[in-house]
Design an enzyme around this catalytic site. Structure first.
Site, PDB file in Angstrom:
ATOM      1  N   GLU A 155      -0.624  -9.321  -1.261  1.00 58.43           N
ATOM      2  CA  GLU A 155      -2.046  -9.608  -1.050  1.00 58.43           C
ATOM      3  C   GLU A 155      -2.831  -9.496  -2.352  1.00 58.43           C
ATOM      4  O   GLU A 155      -3.783 -10.225  -2.580  1.00 58.43           O
ATOM      5  CB  GLU A 155      -2.604  -8.668   0.022  1.00 58.43           C
ATOM      6  CG  GLU A 155      -2.060  -8.975   1.418  1.00 58.43           C
ATOM      7  CD  GLU A 155      -2.508  -7.959   2.434  1.00 58.43           C
ATOM      8  OE1 GLU A 155      -2.199  -6.758   2.263  1.00 58.43           O
ATOM      9  OE2 GLU A 155      -3.157  -8.346   3.422  1.00 58.43           O
ATOM     10  N   ALA A 175       0.864  -1.186   0.000  1.00 56.60           N
ATOM     11  CA  ALA A 175       0.000   0.000   0.000  1.00 56.60           C
ATOM     12  C   ALA A 175       0.893   1.226   0.000  1.00 56.60           C
ATOM     13  O   ALA A 175       2.067   1.155   0.369  1.00 56.60           O
ATOM     14  CB  ALA A 175      -0.893  -0.026   1.234  1.00 56.60           C
ATOM     15  N   GLY A 218       0.558  -5.170   0.655  1.00 53.83           N
ATOM     16  CA  GLY A 218      -0.609  -5.192  -0.221  1.00 53.83           C
ATOM     17  C   GLY A 218      -0.280  -5.707  -1.604  1.00 53.83           C
ATOM     18  O   GLY A 218      -1.150  -6.222  -2.299  1.00 53.83           O
ATOM     19  N   GLU A 269       4.357  -5.686   6.955  1.00 55.95           N
ATOM     20  CA  GLU A 269       3.592  -4.662   7.653  1.00 55.95           C
ATOM     21  C   GLU A 269       3.970  -4.520   9.128  1.00 55.95           C
ATOM     22  O   GLU A 269       3.902  -3.430   9.698  1.00 55.95           O
ATOM     23  CB  GLU A 269       2.100  -4.950   7.542  1.00 55.95           C
ATOM     24  CG  GLU A 269       1.524  -4.795   6.142  1.00 55.95           C
ATOM     25  CD  GLU A 269       1.604  -6.060   5.302  1.00 55.95           C
ATOM     26  OE1 GLU A 269       2.478  -6.916   5.573  1.00 55.95           O
ATOM     27  OE2 GLU A 269       0.821  -6.175   4.350  1.00 55.95           O
TER      28      GLU A 269
END
Ligand code: T1G
Length: 686
Positions: A107, A65, A104, A127
């Protein structure tokens, strides 16, 4: 065709290729999410498209992200909406990974129907290093691929795994040749489409977890996770998700993620993340400041520091000549280096071949003249000015004119060392922290005449050897040790007034340090910097040294140590404290934990403010990095200056003024704090 500034959609026969190129690391920003979503929907609606390849330009697949968006209103489509589009695609989507699929990014790859990567690629969910946890299905999908135990390890360590390991675990379906990722991804997509099998989704896989896994994992990692919130949230998300339908498990994960995102620990760790990248940006150094090639390195001194320093360069394949004055010292130093590498190999961190490669980079010598062709020479000899000056006079005559000559001194005035050479512009401090092959901090000390190209070279070299290089000015103790001196003065003062060493250590450990000041002194050795000839019981530390109590290495210092080096408060040390108090401190009193914490930590913050005001550190976050990476300040509290900002400088000012009133000059408020409070600003605003 171009979808937006960072996304293109092309066709290769029946295969749609969505390419994202959003420097520097293809983080999943609003533009990237919008571009991929739009391209996916176009591909979905195009009957000529049989499958889709999602690939990135630049140096890496999606690195996660966009951290810069955290704390701002979410702009749709958010990552989970994008994932839903991909996972629900009516045709296969293949993620093609190079560089690293992180957070992310991984993911997103996990909702694709297949994953291919080049051998040099990595996959990870880091993270936790930001005080977060995977917030887009990672805690639910990764365990379904690699198993719950391995997934917990990956998510709570944040360590990425290699493409080979990922393929072994089933996280990757194929490995492409370097340079052929796009073509092999297209071929893979074509094969999946031709196969015509129903599209397999990771979410539909069963999750089998061995009995007792979670509590056993908590137990095994209790010490490592002490004080941290994110690891427990990760464990809880996996544990609770088992009993929930997948959608609810995702919602539960999201709730746990949001709690972390809004929490103080993640804010602090994100501060540290950006601080580390800021540190390499030195105002005086511009992009065109020349960086000198460092091809050969010389180290003078094969002791604890010299040996550790030399390892840093051997680790990256640079030839290092280590010079000692006596053969047995040289042999011992090289033996210890080899033993360190072999210990790493035993832990699986190095292969035997890597040990051999690194040892082959090291050459021992008894002659300084063998350093004549080095581009950089670092001395790590006895911490005494005249000894270092004499060495620098000799090196100045031996080293080639362009060679940089650095001192590893912890406290000495580098201008006094540089002035004895004919090349002061090529002299600076490279202050490594013991053990130098482990500790990531490197204080890069600019002396008055250090040339900017020398400074720029040192900053680049720090990154090359994996250090966090912080440029600091030349003063007593530079940044870290100068603040350490302030901390220790207060630690000793409160002990003289009534506290005991183990009270101070407990308070500092409870704050989040791995150990307190007295435990650290015992570990380093009470006799470091102690001079038997001049010692006169002038401090408790001298008293202990005079008794032969030099710390862990003699089985006792402030604490007594058993054969496993487990500490217990020493009655002998306690008596020494009481005797010293009687001689110097007068009537002992109860010193509260709050007073201990305020005096020790605020003395450091005040010193840090003076360091900033004097220009010894370029920014407050540099000071934070020094203390996190050199002295164990808990990263989840952001560093001393960040912590002071979170407390609020008006509060810090008032406490310092009160301490000044009761404890005198040592707490005189730094004018910088006064100015910042008056302007309604904080350290971060500088
Ligand atoms: N977002 C925004 N900027 C980033 C970024 C990110 N994720 N990663 C790096 N940058 C910037 C960085 O600040 C620097 O900027 C430049 O890119 C180069 O970085 C939902 C919520 C990818 C291994 O934690 O580990 O996904 O200083 O110097 O050494 O579950 O960057 O040039 O202006 O580090 O080659 C998870 C963090 C996010 C990865 C490259 N992802 N990044 O290392 O370059 S949270 C991460 C890294 C998440 C999801 C959750 C490294 C790197 P500037 P750099 P590098």
């Amino acid at each position: 065709m171009r979808i937006n500034d960072c996304t293109t959609l092309e066709r290769d026969g029946g295969i749609a290729i969505i390419t994202v190129d959003s420097p520097p690391v293809n983080s999943l920003s609003v533009a990237v999410r919008k571009g991929v979503a739009e391209a996916m929907m176009q591909a979905a609606g195009d009957s000529a498209v049989a499958a889709v390849v999602l690939i990135c330009g630049g140096r890496t697949f999606f690195a996660g992200a966009d951290i810069t968006e955290f704390g701002k209103p979410v702009i749709e489509p958010d990552l989970r909406a994008l994932q839903q589009i991909v996972e629900d695609m009516p045709k296969p989507v293949i993620a093609a990974i190079h560089g690293a699929a992180l957070g992310g990014g991984l993911e997103l790859a996990l909702v694709a129907h297949g994953r291919i990567a080049v051998p040099s690629a990595q996959c990870g969910l880091p993270e936790v290093r930001l005080g977060l946890m995977p917030g887009a299905g990672g805690t639910q999908r990764l365990p379904r691929v690699v198993g719950a135990a391995r997934a917990l390890e990956m998510m709570t360590s944040g360590d990425p795994i290699s493409a080979a390991e990922a393929a072994r675990l089933g996280l990757l379906d194929r490995i492409a040749d370097e340079g052929a990722l796009r073509d092999e991804a297209v071929a893979f997509a074509r094969a999946v489409a031709a196969d015509g099998a129903p599209l397999a989704r990771i979410r539909d896989r069963p999750l089998v977890v061995e009995q007792g896994l979670f509590d056993a994992f908590r137990e095994a990692n209790g010490r490592k996770f002490r004080g941290l919130m994110a690891p427990e949230s990760i464990i809880r998300s996996v544990e609770q998700g088992i009993a929930l339908p997948f959608p609810q498990a995702l919602e539960n994960e999201r709730a746990l993620f949001c709690a972390l995102l809004e929490g103080a620990q993640s804010a602090a760790l994100r501060h540290v993340f950006f601080a580390q990248r800021q540190a390499a940006k030195v105002d005086a150094i511009s992009a065109d400041t020349p960086i000198r090639p460092i091809i050969r390195v010389g180290v003078v001194g094969a002791g604890t520091m010299g040996g550790g320093i030399a390892m840093n360069f051997a680790n990256v394949g640079l030839p290092v000549t280590i010079v000692e004055t006596r053969q047995e010292a040289l042999d011992r130093g090289l033996r210890i280096i080899r033993r360190n590498y072999e210990n790493s190999a035993k832990k699986g961190k190095l292969t035997a071949e890597q040990v051999a490669q690194r040892m082959a980079c090291l050459t021992g010598s008894l002659a300084l003249e063998d350093l004549a062709d080095c581009d950089l020479v670092i001395e790590a000899v006895f911490e005494q000015l005249d000894v270092k000056q004499e060495l620098f006079r000799r090196l100045d005559l031996i080293a080639k004119p362009s060679a940089i000559v650095a001192t590893n001194t912890s406290y000495l005035d580098i201008d006094r060392i540089a002035e004895v050479t004919g090349r002061p512009e090529n002299v600076l401090g490279l202050h490594f922290f013991s053990p130098a092959n482990v500790m990531r901090l490197l204080e890069i000390v600019k002396a008055a005449k250090t040339d900017l190209s020398v400074l720029a070279t040192a900053v680049a070299l720090a990154k090359k050897i994996g250090k966090i290089g912080v440029v600091v000015g030349n003063c007593y103790g530079f940044v870290g040790n100068r603040m350490l001196a302030a901390r220790h003065a207060q630690a000793e003062a409160v002990v003289t007034e009534g506290a005991l060493p183990w009270d101070v250590d407990r308070v500092i450990r409870d704050f989040g340090f791995a150990m307190g000041p007295f435990e650290m002194r015992d570990l380093v050795g009470l006799d470091v910097g102690w001079n038997r000839a001049t010692s006169s019981g002038a401090t408790v530390r001298e008293m202990l040294n005079e008794m032969g109590r030099h710390g862990q290495k003699t089985g006792g210092g402030y604490y007594d140590y058993d054969e496993k080096r487990q500490p217990t408060p020493s009655p002998i040390a306690e008596q020494a404290v009481l005797d010293f108090s009687e001689r110097h401190g007068g009537q002992r009193r109860i010193v509260s934990d709050e007073e201990i914490r305020d005096r020790v930590l605020l003395a450091m913050v005040n010193e840090g403010a003076k360091i900033l005001d004097e220009g010894i550190a370029q920014r407050s976050s540099d000071i934070d990095l020094v203390w996190i990476n050199g002295y164990g300040w808990p990263a989840y509290r952001g560093g001393p200056m960040y912590w002071a900002d979170t407390v609020g400088l008006p509060v810090i000012r008032d406490k310092l003024k009160a301490l000044h009133a009761t404890h005198g000059e040592v707490f005189r408020l730094s004018p910088l704090i006064e100015r910042l409070v008056a302007q309604g600003k904080d350290f971060a605003s500088l």
